[in-house]
Design an enzyme around this catalytic site. Structure first.
Site, PDB file in Angstrom:
ATOM      1  N   ASP A  92     -12.033  -5.548  -2.690  1.00 19.80           N
ATOM      2  CA  ASP A  92     -13.275  -6.312  -2.736  1.00 19.80           C
ATOM      3  C   ASP A  92     -13.896  -6.117  -4.125  1.00 19.80           C
ATOM      4  O   ASP A  92     -13.162  -6.172  -5.116  1.00 19.80           O
ATOM      5  CB  ASP A  92     -14.207  -5.920  -1.579  1.00 19.80           C
ATOM      6  CG  ASP A  92     -15.203  -7.014  -1.266  1.00 19.80           C
ATOM      7  OD1 ASP A  92     -14.791  -8.186  -1.180  1.00 19.80           O
ATOM      8  OD2 ASP A  92     -16.396  -6.715  -1.124  1.00 19.80           O
TER       9      ASP A  92
ATOM     10  N   ASP B 205      -6.853  -6.327  -1.626  1.00 20.89           N
ATOM     11  CA  ASP B 205      -7.744  -6.042  -2.776  1.00 20.89           C
ATOM     12  C   ASP B 205      -8.785  -5.008  -2.354  1.00 20.89           C
ATOM     13  O   ASP B 205      -8.913  -4.688  -1.185  1.00 20.89           O
ATOM     14  CB  ASP B 205      -8.465  -7.337  -3.204  1.00 20.89           C
ATOM     15  CG  ASP B 205      -9.187  -7.972  -2.027  1.00 20.89           C
ATOM     16  OD1 ASP B 205      -8.577  -8.826  -1.364  1.00 20.89           O
ATOM     17  OD2 ASP B 205     -10.326  -7.568  -1.715  1.00 20.89           O
TER      18      ASP B 205
HETATM   19  N1  LIG Z   1     -12.318  -9.027  -0.315  1.00 21.48           N
HETATM   20  C1  LIG Z   1     -12.202  -9.901   0.665  1.00 21.48           C
HETATM   21  N2  LIG Z   1     -13.316 -10.351   1.316  1.00 21.48           N
HETATM   22  C2  LIG Z   1     -13.182 -11.230   2.324  1.00 21.48           C
HETATM   23  N3  LIG Z   1     -12.026 -11.720   2.753  1.00 21.48           N
HETATM   24  C3  LIG Z   1     -10.919 -11.321   2.140  1.00 21.48           C
HETATM   25  N4  LIG Z   1      -9.631 -11.627   2.348  1.00 21.48           N
HETATM   26  C4  LIG Z   1      -8.902 -10.949   1.453  1.00 21.48           C
HETATM   27  N5  LIG Z   1      -9.690 -10.183   0.667  1.00 21.48           N
HETATM   28  C5  LIG Z   1     -10.959 -10.389   1.085  1.00 21.48           C
END
Ligand SMILES: Nc1ncnc2[nH]cnc12
Ligand SMILES: CSC[C@H]1O[C@H](OP(=O)(O)O)[C@H](O)[C@@H]1O
Length: 292
Positions: free
Chosen positions: A212, A210
């Site tokens: 974030d 992703d």
């Molecule tokens: N955006 C994110 N922040 C922290 N850990 C994650 N693991 C997968 N995506 C994450």
């Protein structure tokens, strides 16, 4: 040259690996308590392998509760020389897209609620950590990742957050714009620190799930969106593992990066001041230098 024993730490979505000969799940006791789960041992392409799901099968352990010391101790106790850690992560870079793999070479450690060292009162040690991963093993991990066909970014800074909640928008922007982090996850630390203390070569493969929450064109991260990409990533991670024996047949000893000698000049406590109980707990991790 010596024969490697490859340890795989599987992250979110990676709870098993396939194709091992003589495969068996093995319970390993450690002086630091039980590891996250039993460890799957066997051979792949003639190379000894040990696989440990970081959160346990069924995803039992939250990031703050992963028994990191027991996990690293158990792998060392089984004779593992080279640890390839696989982790899901969020991305702070447009070009590091969901589905891509990033071979991490730096960390910013923002975790605060975890035991971060095998050492302490009664046996104090300070290992060098400017280059927290093994360049030799990271190169092999990158080659194995490329062989799967995924896009691989060699080098990246991993921000380790405590979690379990994802970041706020202000945090996400600060990590990306001010601190220059490339990816974010919740488990890269203290795992890398402990591997170094245990004189294990360590490489980290961060699988982007992703963006974030900083990216204006993408929804803020939630676990449902992470899991969608994780399914594809975990198939690629398991494929990566099958390519590792082919790129890691021989292991130069000593390691050109010095990982296997990290404790050589690290222990500060005078031999007559060392706590025998702590020294005994350090048998697998530091027996080489403590002569226990
Ligand atoms: N955006 C994110 N922040 C922290 N850990 C994650 N693991 C997968 N995506 C994450
Ligand atoms: C499932 S999203 C958050 C979770 O996933 C990552 O775990 P791992 O590093 O073990 O793959 C991340 O660090 C969080 O723990």
């Amino acid at each position: 040259m010596s024969e490697p024993v490859i340890g795989i730490v599987g992250g979110s979505g990676v709870y098993q690996i396939e194709g091992l000969e003589e495969a068996r799940w093995q319970a390993v006791d450690t002086p630091w308590g039980p590891p996250s789960d039993e460890i799957l041992t066997g051979r792949l392409g003639g190379v000894r392998m040990a696989f440990l799901p970081r959160h346990g099968r069924g995803h039992v352990h939250a990031p703050s509760e992963v028994p990191f010391r027991a996990n690293i101790d158990a792998l060392k106790r089984l004779g593992v020389t080279d640890v390839v850690a696989v982790s899901a992560c969020g991305s702070f870079r447009e070009e590091m897209a969901p589905g891509d793999f990033v071979i991490v070479d730096q960390y910013i450690d923002r975790t605060f609620a975890r035991a971060k060292s095998f050492f302490g009162t009664g046996c104090v040690a300070h290992v060098a950590f400017s280059h927290p991963t093994c360049a030799r093993l990271s190169g092999a991990a990158a080659a194995a990742a490329r062989a799967t066909g995924v896009t691989v970014h060699q080098g990246g800074t991993y921000l380790a957050m405590e979690g379990p909640q994802f970041s706020t928008l202000a945090e996400s922007r600060m990590y990306r714009e001010v601190w220059g982090a490339d990816v974010i996850g919740m488990t890269g630390m203290p795992e890398a620190k402990l591997a170094r203390e245990a004189e294990l070569c360590y490489a980290s493969v961060a699988m982007v799930t992703d963006y974030d929450c900083w990216h204006p064109g993408h929804d803020a991260v939630d676990v449902a969106s992470v899991i969608r990409t994780l399914t594809l990533n975990s198939a690629n991670a398991r494929a990566l593992v099958t390519h590792l024996p082919g790129v890691l047949t021989d292991r130069p000893t000593p390691c050109p990066c010095g990982c296997d000698r990290a404790l050589e000049h690290a222990v500060m406590t005078a031999p007559d001041k060392r706590d025998p109980a702590l020294v005994a707990r350090l048998d697998a991790v530091a027996g080489r230098v403590l002569k226990c």
